[in-house]
Structure formats: C-alpha cells, structure tokens
Scaffold this motif. Structure first.
Motif, PDB file in Angstrom:
ATOM      1  N   SER A 175      20.918  76.657  67.011  1.00  0.00           N
ATOM      2  CA  SER A 175      20.127  77.235  68.107  1.00  0.00           C
ATOM      3  C   SER A 175      19.912  78.728  67.908  1.00  0.00           C
ATOM      4  CB  SER A 175      20.830  76.988  69.447  1.00  0.00           C
ATOM      5  OG  SER A 175      21.049  75.610  69.655  1.00  0.00           O
ATOM      6  N   ILE A 176      20.959  79.414  67.482  1.00  0.00           N
ATOM      7  CA  ILE A 176      20.857  80.859  67.254  1.00  0.00           C
ATOM      8  C   ILE A 176      19.916  81.154  66.091  1.00  0.00           C
ATOM      9  CG2 ILE A 176      22.153  82.901  66.513  1.00  0.00           C
ATOM     10  CD1 ILE A 176      24.565  81.742  68.039  1.00  0.00           C
ATOM     11  N   ASN A 177      20.013  80.350  65.030  1.00  0.00           N
ATOM     12  CA  ASN A 177      19.208  80.596  63.830  1.00  0.00           C
ATOM     13  C   ASN A 177      17.752  80.179  63.979  1.00  0.00           C
ATOM     14  OD1 ASN A 177      21.368  81.678  62.425  1.00  0.00           O
ATOM     15  ND2 ASN A 177      21.993  79.720  61.560  1.00  0.00           N
ATOM     16  N   THR A 178      17.409  79.484  65.067  1.00  0.00           N
ATOM     17  CA  THR A 178      16.014  79.069  65.281  1.00  0.00           C
ATOM     18  C   THR A 178      15.371  79.847  66.424  1.00  0.00           C
ATOM     19  OG1 THR A 178      16.818  77.233  66.674  1.00  0.00           O
ATOM     20  CG2 THR A 178      16.348  76.739  64.358  1.00  0.00           C
ATOM     21  N   LYS A 179      15.886  81.025  66.685  1.00  0.00           N
ATOM     22  CA  LYS A 179      15.365  81.861  67.775  1.00  0.00           C
ATOM     23  C   LYS A 179      13.885  82.177  67.589  1.00  0.00           C
ATOM     24  CE  LYS A 179      16.148  86.327  70.042  1.00  0.00           C
ATOM     25  NZ  LYS A 179      16.992  87.553  70.051  1.00  0.00           N
ATOM     26  N   SER A 180      13.460  82.347  66.322  1.00  0.00           N
ATOM     27  CA  SER A 180      12.083  82.761  66.051  1.00  0.00           C
ATOM     28  C   SER A 180      11.052  81.698  66.427  1.00  0.00           C
ATOM     29  CB  SER A 180      11.923  83.112  64.568  1.00  0.00           C
ATOM     30  OG  SER A 180      12.218  81.993  63.752  1.00  0.00           O
ATOM     31  N   THR A 181      11.488  80.473  66.738  1.00  0.00           N
ATOM     32  CA  THR A 181      10.534  79.418  67.097  1.00  0.00           C
ATOM     33  C   THR A 181       9.885  79.659  68.456  1.00  0.00           C
ATOM     34  OG1 THR A 181      12.280  78.070  68.116  1.00  0.00           O
ATOM     35  CG2 THR A 181      11.825  77.715  65.763  1.00  0.00           C
ATOM     36  N   GLY A 182      10.520  80.487  69.287  1.00  0.00           N
ATOM     37  CA  GLY A 182       9.966  80.763  70.607  1.00  0.00           C
ATOM     38  C   GLY A 182      10.350  79.743  71.661  1.00  0.00           C
ATOM     39  N   VAL A 183      11.044  78.682  71.264  1.00  0.00           N
ATOM     40  CA  VAL A 183      11.493  77.661  72.213  1.00  0.00           C
ATOM     41  C   VAL A 183      12.685  78.217  72.995  1.00  0.00           C
ATOM     42  CG1 VAL A 183      12.429  75.317  72.432  1.00  0.00           C
ATOM     43  CG2 VAL A 183      10.712  75.833  70.673  1.00  0.00           C
ATOM     44  N   PRO A 184      12.755  77.991  74.316  1.00  0.00           N
ATOM     45  CA  PRO A 184      13.888  78.495  75.109  1.00  0.00           C
ATOM     46  C   PRO A 184      15.230  78.045  74.527  1.00  0.00           C
ATOM     47  CG  PRO A 184      12.167  77.674  76.553  1.00  0.00           C
ATOM     48  CD  PRO A 184      11.761  77.305  75.161  1.00  0.00           C
ATOM     49  N   PHE A 185      16.240  78.898  74.689  1.00  0.00           N
ATOM     50  CA  PHE A 185      17.541  78.627  74.075  1.00  0.00           C
ATOM     51  C   PHE A 185      18.129  77.298  74.543  1.00  0.00           C
ATOM     52  CE2 PHE A 185      22.169  78.719  74.235  1.00  0.00           C
ATOM     53  CZ  PHE A 185      22.465  78.952  72.900  1.00  0.00           C
ATOM     54  N   ARG A 186      18.074  77.029  75.853  1.00  0.00           N
ATOM     55  CA  ARG A 186      18.669  75.787  76.368  1.00  0.00           C
ATOM     56  C   ARG A 186      18.032  74.558  75.716  1.00  0.00           C
ATOM     57  NH1 ARG A 186      21.832  75.850  80.918  1.00  0.00           N
ATOM     58  NH2 ARG A 186      22.111  77.864  81.951  1.00  0.00           N
ATOM     59  N   THR A 187      16.720  74.629  75.538  1.00  0.00           N
ATOM     60  CA  THR A 187      16.019  73.500  74.908  1.00  0.00           C
ATOM     61  C   THR A 187      16.422  73.373  73.445  1.00  0.00           C
ATOM     62  OG1 THR A 187      14.148  73.837  76.397  1.00  0.00           O
ATOM     63  CG2 THR A 187      13.754  72.510  74.419  1.00  0.00           C
ATOM     64  N   ARG A 188      16.513  74.517  72.761  1.00  0.00           N
ATOM     65  CA  ARG A 188      16.918  74.492  71.349  1.00  0.00           C
ATOM     66  C   ARG A 188      18.315  73.910  71.205  1.00  0.00           C
ATOM     67  NH1 ARG A 188      15.454  79.933  71.279  1.00  0.00           N
ATOM     68  NH2 ARG A 188      17.521  80.545  70.522  1.00  0.00           N
ATOM     69  N   TYR A 189      19.222  74.319  72.096  1.00  0.00           N
ATOM     70  CA  TYR A 189      20.598  73.840  72.008  1.00  0.00           C
ATOM     71  C   TYR A 189      20.675  72.339  72.301  1.00  0.00           C
ATOM     72  CZ  TYR A 189      25.554  73.212  72.910  1.00  0.00           C
ATOM     73  OH  TYR A 189      26.844  72.756  72.875  1.00  0.00           O
ATOM     74  N   LYS A 190      19.941  71.892  73.314  1.00  0.00           N
ATOM     75  CA  LYS A 190      19.950  70.463  73.676  1.00  0.00           C
ATOM     76  C   LYS A 190      19.423  69.617  72.513  1.00  0.00           C
ATOM     77  CE  LYS A 190      18.027  67.193  77.041  1.00  0.00           C
ATOM     78  NZ  LYS A 190      17.146  67.064  78.245  1.00  0.00           N
ATOM     79  N   ASN A 191      18.315  70.067  71.918  1.00  0.00           N
ATOM     80  CA  ASN A 191      17.732  69.321  70.804  1.00  0.00           C
ATOM     81  C   ASN A 191      18.651  69.342  69.578  1.00  0.00           C
ATOM     82  OD1 ASN A 191      15.508  68.822  72.393  1.00  0.00           O
ATOM     83  ND2 ASN A 191      14.272  70.481  71.515  1.00  0.00           N
ATOM     84  N   SER A 192      19.285  70.491  69.338  1.00  0.00           N
ATOM     85  CA  SER A 192      20.184  70.616  68.190  1.00  0.00           C
ATOM     86  C   SER A 192      21.407  69.730  68.360  1.00  0.00           C
ATOM     87  CB  SER A 192      20.618  72.077  68.013  1.00  0.00           C
ATOM     88  OG  SER A 192      19.510  72.910  67.783  1.00  0.00           O
ATOM     89  N   LEU A 193      21.947  69.686  69.581  1.00  0.00           N
ATOM     90  CA  LEU A 193      23.126  68.860  69.834  1.00  0.00           C
ATOM     91  C   LEU A 193      22.798  67.378  69.653  1.00  0.00           C
ATOM     92  CD1 LEU A 193      26.077  68.854  70.634  1.00  0.00           C
ATOM     93  CD2 LEU A 193      25.376  68.748  73.042  1.00  0.00           C
ATOM     94  N   ALA A 194      21.602  66.986  70.082  1.00  0.00           N
ATOM     95  CA  ALA A 194      21.186  65.589  69.906  1.00  0.00           C
ATOM     96  C   ALA A 194      21.047  65.259  68.422  1.00  0.00           C
ATOM     97  CB  ALA A 194      19.865  65.343  70.631  1.00  0.00           C
ATOM     98  N   LEU A 195      20.505  66.202  67.659  1.00  0.00           N
ATOM     99  CA  LEU A 195      20.322  65.994  66.223  1.00  0.00           C
ATOM    100  C   LEU A 195      21.665  65.859  65.518  1.00  0.00           C
ATOM    101  CD1 LEU A 195      18.308  65.938  63.823  1.00  0.00           C
ATOM    102  CD2 LEU A 195      18.583  68.420  63.676  1.00  0.00           C
TER     103      LEU A 195
END
Length: 309
Positions: A175-195
């Motif tokens: 989630s931290i390393n994909t900050k540049s995608t512009g997606v909100p952190f909570r969404t990035r973390y949720k998607n990353s955890l699912a992956l």
C-alpha cells in the motif's frame, strides 16, 4: 601485489611516468637518471605509468610466473579503427539497453561469452587487484538445477509470509509503495490484503527466475585475498555493467539476477551445487542469451533530478 619493472634499455628517462603518478612519491628519478619505483607500498597499481610510457618500457606482472608478453598484449596501444563514436551514437547505444526477460532457444557461442568476460576484466578495480572470479554455466540441465534450488529457497521465504501478521505487514508495504497510483490508502490496503490473503503471491511454482536464458555468469570475489575488501562489491557492479554493454554490442540480451545473488548469500546449498567455495563472496549474477522479443522503443525512464550545489 603487482610486480612492476622498468626496462632501462627502452626507457628514455622522459619522466612522464613520474608526472602522471597518482601518488607522486611512488616513482622518482634515481641516481642514474632513470625512473624507479621507490615506494611500492604507496602504489595503487592504477597503471597510469604503464599507459603513458611512449617506449612501453614499464611491465606489470599480476601473477607469479605470468609471461610479461601477456600483460603487454592486454595493455595494447589505444586504437579506434573507425574513429571514436560521437555522443549521439553512445547515447543511442546506452539508452536502448534493457533487461531482457524472454530468450530464444539458441545456444550462445563460446567466443561471445569470452568477449563478455574480457570486457568485465577490463573494468577498473580498487588497487587494480582484479579480485574477481567468473563462474560460467552454459549447460541447460545445470541452469535448470540452479533455478530449482533458487525456487525452493524463495518458496521457504514466501511460506514465512503466510501468518496473519506477515500478511498484514506485506499488504501495508504494498500500500505504501503504490501511493503514486492516486487510489486512497484504505482502498489500496484493502485490495493488497485481499491479494496477499488469496495465496497468489505465495505461489512461485510458475515463476521463471532465470528467464530461460542460455548462459548464467556469476561473479565473485575472494574474502581471503586482497587489500581492498570494502571496494570489491562495487568493483563487481562496474564489471557487470561492462559485461552487459559488451553483450549488447555482440547482439546478446542480458539481465542482472539480483534475486539469485540474494539466494546465494542466504542459502549455502545453492553455492555448493554451483561449486562456489565458501570463501568466495557472490557480488553479482548475469544471464545471457539471444532475445526472443522485437523491441520497438527505448525503455521508459524518469527524468534525472540532479542536486546542483
């Protein structure tokens, strides 16, 4: 230590060697008017004196018993048969270099492998010690065995990520390393955890670590030899770059194998299977082969951001 001699029959006592010496007190004019190496311990074996001598009166010997003619041949006069390439030509050559990950099922000629190694040998090294050893693997069965061992090592690493805490930590890192995608952190973390949780990241059964390349080169240095141990890893990186550029000039593709370098450092069984002595420190690994891809553009790179001071 490099042994150096001066042939007084060839020497004209021009003293250019003294003028160019990186440590000015290594070469001085002797009582007979000829240059002499008066402080061997201060010499860094840079070879400047050898390279500037117009009479080729200075000889370097790197190994006991080496024929001086071998060194003379390796230090041949500088020549540019077709003129030195201009900046635009060099830029095009450098900018089009890339890491290839698809290789054709075509053996690499031994002569080309030797030219790549010779280029790496020409790279600068601390104290000109050239404390580098080159392990060449060109047998497909041997390369497959090395890949199997590497895959087994990383499987154990991935299995350690299977705990709930490890999964959350990995998801947080992604989630931290994909900050540049512009997606909100909570969404990035949720998607990353699912992956991470579905196990796909922990399955390396279909991963090709060595990319199907025809040749694997591993570069090491000897922990027991040399006076410049802290410089050797950097020396190997420079040598590897020379090798990559020579490979490109020979029509070969290449890729730096950082994951194999790590695995060799962490799992001694891989080094033993490759017959790399325990006192040899692996500094780099490089695969070579003929590219199976038709590239049409330069690889993308971000702009350089120099800090002018």
């Amino acid at each position: 230590m490099v042994r150096k001699t001066i042939d007084k029959e060839k020497c004209t006592a021009c003293m250019r060697c003294e003028d160019i010496c990186a440590n000015s007190h290594v070469i001085t004019k002797g009582e007979d008017g000829y240059p002499a190496f008066t402080n061997e311990l201060a010499c860094i074996a840079c070879g400047h004196c050898y390279a500037i001598c117009p009479e080729r009166a200075i000889t370097f010997t790197f190994n006991p018993g080496m024929d001086p003619a071998e060194v003379t041949a390796s230090g041949a006069p500088i020549q540019y048969p077709n003129g030195f390439p201009d900046a635009d030509t060099i830029s095009s050559f450098l900018f089009s270099s890339r890491s290839d990950r698809l290789y054709a099922d075509k053996p690499v000629e031994k002569e080309k492998i030797e030219k790549v190694i010779e280029a790496m040998m020409r790279a600068p090294s601390a104290g000109n010690e050239q404390n580098k050893h080159y392990y060449v693997f060109a047998d497909p069965a041997k390369i497959a065995e090395i890949e199997r061992l590497q895959k087994a090592y990383y499987k154990t690493v991935l299995n350690k990520l299977n705990s709930p805490l490890a999964k959350r930590s990995t998801a947080l890192m992604i989630s931290i390393n994909t900050k540049s995608t512009g997606v909100p952190f909570r969404t990035r973390y949720k998607n990353s955890l699912a992956l991470v949780s579905n196990g796909s990241l922990l399955d390396n059964s279909n991963v090709s670590y060595l990319k199907g390349a025809q040749v694997l080169l591993v570069i090491t240095h000897d922990r027991k030899k040399g006076m410049h141990q802290s410089f050797y890893q950097g020396d190997i990186r420079i040598a590897g770059t020379y090798g990559i550029l020579m490979a490109k000039a020979l029509g070969l593709a290449s890729c730096w194998m950082g994951l194999l370098e790590i695995a060799l450092d962490k799992d001694r069984k891989i080094g033993e299977a490759m017959h790399i002595a325990s006192h040899e420190c692996v500094g780099g690994a490089l695969v070579l082969g003929y590219s199976d891809t038709d590239w049409v553009s330069y690889p993308p790179r971000g702009p350089a951001v120099p800090v002018w001071q």
